[in-house]
Design a protein around this motif. Structure first.
Motif, PDB file in Angstrom:
ATOM      1  N   VAL A 209      -7.741   8.996  12.896  1.00  0.00           N
ATOM      2  CA  VAL A 209      -7.527   7.824  13.753  1.00  0.00           C
ATOM      3  C   VAL A 209      -6.390   8.100  14.732  1.00  0.00           C
ATOM      4  CG1 VAL A 209      -8.396   6.214  12.008  1.00  0.00           C
ATOM      5  CG2 VAL A 209      -5.940   6.677  12.148  1.00  0.00           C
ATOM      6  N   ALA A 210      -6.474   7.455  15.885  1.00  0.00           N
ATOM      7  CA  ALA A 210      -5.488   7.690  16.938  1.00  0.00           C
ATOM      8  C   ALA A 210      -4.433   6.584  16.937  1.00  0.00           C
ATOM      9  CB  ALA A 210      -6.189   7.759  18.291  1.00  0.00           C
ATOM     10  N   ASN A 211      -3.380   6.860  17.628  1.00  0.00           N
ATOM     11  CA  ASN A 211      -2.277   5.910  17.789  1.00  0.00           C
ATOM     12  C   ASN A 211      -2.788   4.488  18.051  1.00  0.00           C
ATOM     13  OD1 ASN A 211       0.394   5.155  18.014  1.00  0.00           O
ATOM     14  ND2 ASN A 211       0.431   5.502  20.233  1.00  0.00           N
ATOM     15  N   GLY A 212      -2.319   3.534  17.255  1.00  0.00           N
ATOM     16  CA  GLY A 212      -2.668   2.128  17.498  1.00  0.00           C
ATOM     17  C   GLY A 212      -3.867   1.628  16.728  1.00  0.00           C
ATOM     18  N   ALA A 213      -4.637   2.523  16.097  1.00  0.00           N
ATOM     19  CA  ALA A 213      -5.842   2.071  15.369  1.00  0.00           C
ATOM     20  C   ALA A 213      -5.440   1.293  14.107  1.00  0.00           C
ATOM     21  CB  ALA A 213      -6.690   3.286  14.988  1.00  0.00           C
ATOM     22  N   GLY A 214      -6.158   0.214  13.858  1.00  0.00           N
ATOM     23  CA  GLY A 214      -5.888  -0.588  12.656  1.00  0.00           C
ATOM     24  C   GLY A 214      -6.761  -0.124  11.502  1.00  0.00           C
ATOM     25  N   VAL A 215      -6.271  -0.291  10.277  1.00  0.00           N
ATOM     26  CA  VAL A 215      -7.043   0.094   9.094  1.00  0.00           C
ATOM     27  C   VAL A 215      -7.114  -1.086   8.126  1.00  0.00           C
ATOM     28  CG1 VAL A 215      -7.033   1.560   7.025  1.00  0.00           C
ATOM     29  CG2 VAL A 215      -6.525   2.572   9.260  1.00  0.00           C
ATOM     30  N   GLY A 216      -8.332  -1.426   7.735  1.00  0.00           N
ATOM     31  CA  GLY A 216      -8.551  -2.417   6.675  1.00  0.00           C
ATOM     32  C   GLY A 216      -8.505  -3.861   7.146  1.00  0.00           C
ATOM     33  N   TYR A 217      -8.773  -4.782   6.201  1.00  0.00           N
ATOM     34  CA  TYR A 217      -8.767  -6.227   6.486  1.00  0.00           C
ATOM     35  C   TYR A 217      -7.458  -6.633   7.149  1.00  0.00           C
ATOM     36  CZ  TYR A 217     -12.920  -7.055   3.614  1.00  0.00           C
ATOM     37  OH  TYR A 217     -14.189  -7.071   3.113  1.00  0.00           O
ATOM     38  N   GLY A 218      -7.587  -7.336   8.233  1.00  0.00           N
ATOM     39  CA  GLY A 218      -6.412  -7.869   8.913  1.00  0.00           C
ATOM     40  C   GLY A 218      -5.614  -6.820   9.670  1.00  0.00           C
ATOM     41  N   SER A 219      -6.099  -5.573   9.657  1.00  0.00           N
ATOM     42  CA  SER A 219      -5.372  -4.477  10.331  1.00  0.00           C
ATOM     43  C   SER A 219      -3.875  -4.536  10.045  1.00  0.00           C
ATOM     44  CB  SER A 219      -5.599  -4.537  11.847  1.00  0.00           C
ATOM     45  OG  SER A 219      -6.963  -4.382  12.121  1.00  0.00           O
ATOM     46  N   THR A 220      -3.552  -4.711   8.761  1.00  0.00           N
ATOM     47  CA  THR A 220      -2.125  -4.815   8.409  1.00  0.00           C
ATOM     48  C   THR A 220      -1.397  -3.492   8.630  1.00  0.00           C
ATOM     49  OG1 THR A 220      -2.669  -4.274   6.123  1.00  0.00           O
ATOM     50  CG2 THR A 220      -2.484  -6.617   6.671  1.00  0.00           C
ATOM     51  N   TRP A 221      -2.153  -2.413   8.652  1.00  0.00           N
ATOM     52  CA  TRP A 221      -1.536  -1.103   8.940  1.00  0.00           C
ATOM     53  C   TRP A 221      -2.112  -0.574  10.246  1.00  0.00           C
ATOM     54  CZ3 TRP A 221      -3.015   4.001   9.741  1.00  0.00           C
ATOM     55  CH2 TRP A 221      -2.002   4.974   9.630  1.00  0.00           C
ATOM     56  N   ARG A 222      -1.265  -0.069  11.102  1.00  0.00           N
ATOM     57  CA  ARG A 222      -1.710   0.525  12.359  1.00  0.00           C
ATOM     58  C   ARG A 222      -1.115   1.920  12.500  1.00  0.00           C
ATOM     59  NH1 ARG A 222      -4.581  -2.392  15.822  1.00  0.00           N
ATOM     60  NH2 ARG A 222      -4.644  -4.623  15.359  1.00  0.00           N
ATOM     61  N   ALA A 223      -1.940   2.834  12.992  1.00  0.00           N
ATOM     62  CA  ALA A 223      -1.478   4.217  13.151  1.00  0.00           C
ATOM     63  C   ALA A 223      -0.421   4.298  14.249  1.00  0.00           C
ATOM     64  CB  ALA A 223      -2.669   5.111  13.497  1.00  0.00           C
ATOM     65  N   THR A 224       0.656   5.026  13.928  1.00  0.00           N
ATOM     66  CA  THR A 224       1.607   5.390  14.981  1.00  0.00           C
ATOM     67  C   THR A 224       1.456   6.899  15.131  1.00  0.00           C
ATOM     68  OG1 THR A 224       3.277   5.518  13.255  1.00  0.00           O
ATOM     69  CG2 THR A 224       3.263   3.531  14.592  1.00  0.00           C
TER      70      THR A 224
END
Ligand SMILES: *Cc1c(COP(=O)(O)O)cnc(C)c1O
Length: 410
Positions: free
Chosen positions: A255-270
């Motif tokens: 995943v690239a910078n800024g992509a959200g992972v999982g329900y609610g996108s509580t985690w985002r790639a930096t």
């Protein structure tokens, strides 16, 4: 290639080791009533009970009638006690299968007497005296009346008397001394009236490991047999963890910078990240509270859980793990390489008690039992003595007819 999405490995040798440690602590003449409620705290009650019989335990404590009957019907002939209480509709089956019942009131005693009389069976009961737990149990002031009622009831037999300690620090807590005092006073009063009390028992794991005294006839350990002590108590070094929980990577995604992972996108790639999906979720025992907080082991390295844990899947960040691949084993609980994640660590992160972590290992999780060969019964007939032990012979060891005959012998 591993055939399971998620599996629990239960180490029977470590389990035997823990039963020995318990028995040594309890001392000579004190039997072990192993507590296997809630499917042996998630480890599988039937398998562990049969192994525990071979280790010499005196009997079993369970939570519900269904649990008691499951053990009995699996071939366990040892005493089985329902530690809490029953509801009326369950009683006929319990009497038929000789299940012992915890008792806390004269009302319940009368109901059991009626059932026993109707079925022409004797209900074996253990009176639970509430010395401070404040849950089930007859108050000390009413205990004598209840004990006398039992002794004069034709279809009730007093198999034991118990109390339950409320403090998770056992004997280290001053409130425990008060419970012990009340219990002993009540026992003395009952004995002075000529009542015979059967097996007397008081100690759960915390009380046993903190040296509660006297232990009386039986100890009732649960969590310590599974290698865990509640809280920071002495003696943890004598116990071995028995449970591992494992899964395997089913998907890898960059995943690239800024992509959200999982329900609610509580985690985002930096920056760029590699995310692995594992087919295990909160229904399998990975607490939802570990969302964005827990860790697992992959190739001997820690990988953080990123995003929310969902019912069937969990996502982990494996960016830093070289050569990570689909089918790599993921250790949620247990050892991989030089590192280990234990129940206590997970409980701390999930802000709960260790009990809840092992009990949460779900029905979909395949249990795999390892070890235990030393205690398996091999066929004795000449000529087949070298035959490989099988699961079937495992369950055939003789049951002691009374609690007196049993002592842990690992
Ligand atoms: C669950 C239970 C135990 C065992 O407690 P651990 O803390 O797991 O050792 C003992 N006695 C009673 C009445 C229980 O309900």
């Amino acid at each position: 290639m591993n055939p399971y999405r998620v599996w629990a490995e239960i180490d029977l040798d470590a389990f035997s080791h823990n039963l020995t440690a318990i028995s040594q602590r309890a001392g000579h003449g004190v039997g072990t009533m192993l507590v296997v409620k809630a499917d042996a705290y998630g480890h599988g009650a039937v398998a562990l009970a049969h192994h525990a019989v071979r280790c010499g335990v005196a009997g079993f404590g369970v939570g519900t009638s269904a649990e008691a009957l499951e053990l009995r019907l699996s071939g366990i002939q040892h005493p089985i006690l329902i530690l809490g209480t029953v509801v009326d509709g369950e009683v006929p089956a319990l009497l038929e299968h000789g299940i012992e019942i915890g008792l806390h009131s004269t009302d319940r005693a009368e109901r059991l007497q009626i059932h026993g009389h109707k079925a022409e069976q004797i209900a074996r009961v253990h009176v639970n005296i509430d010395t401070g737990m404040g849950r089930l149990g007859v108050g000390p002031s009413k205990a004598i009346e209840l004990l006398e009622a039992i002794s004069s009831a034709s279809n009730l037999e007093l198999a034991g008397v118990m109390t339950h300690i409320s403090s998770s620090e056992g004997a280290l807590d001053p409130r425990t001394s008060e419970q012990v005092r009340l219990f002993n006073e009540t026992l003395a009063e009952a004995r002075s009236r000529g009542l015979t009390l059967g097996k007397v028992h008081i100690a759960n794991s915390a009380s046993l490991f903190t040296g509660i005294s006297p232990l009386h006839d039986l100890v009732r350990p649960g969590i310590s047999a599974y290698g865990i002590l509640p809280g920071d108590l002495p003696g943890a070094e004598d116990l071995k963890a028995i449970l591992s929980l494992k899964s395997q990577i089913v998907f890898l995604k960059d995943v690239a910078n800024g992509a959200g992972v999982g329900y609610g996108s509580t985690w985002r790639a930096t920056g760029d990240h590699r995310i692995a999906t594992i087919p295990v979720g909160y229904n399998d025992g990975v607490s939802w509270k570990l969302s964005d907080r827990g860790e697992v082991l992959v190739r001997g390295q820690r990988a953080p859980i990123v995003g929310r844990v969902s019912m069937d899947y969990t996502t982990i960040d494996v960016t830093h793990i070289p050569d990570v691949a689909v089918e790599d084993v993921v250790t949620i609980l247990g050892e991989d390489g030089d590192d280990r994640i234990n129940v206590e660590e997970i409980a701390r992160i999930a802000e709960t008690i260790p009990y809840e972590i092992t009990c949460a290992v779900g029905r979909r999780v395949q249990r795999i039992y390892t070890g235990g060969e030393d205690l398996m019964v091999t066929p004795q007939a000449p000529g087949i003595a070298s035959a490989a032990p099988s699961k079937e012979v495992r369950s055939e060891s003789a049951a002691p007819t009374s609690l007196d005959e049993a002592e842990v012998r690992t």
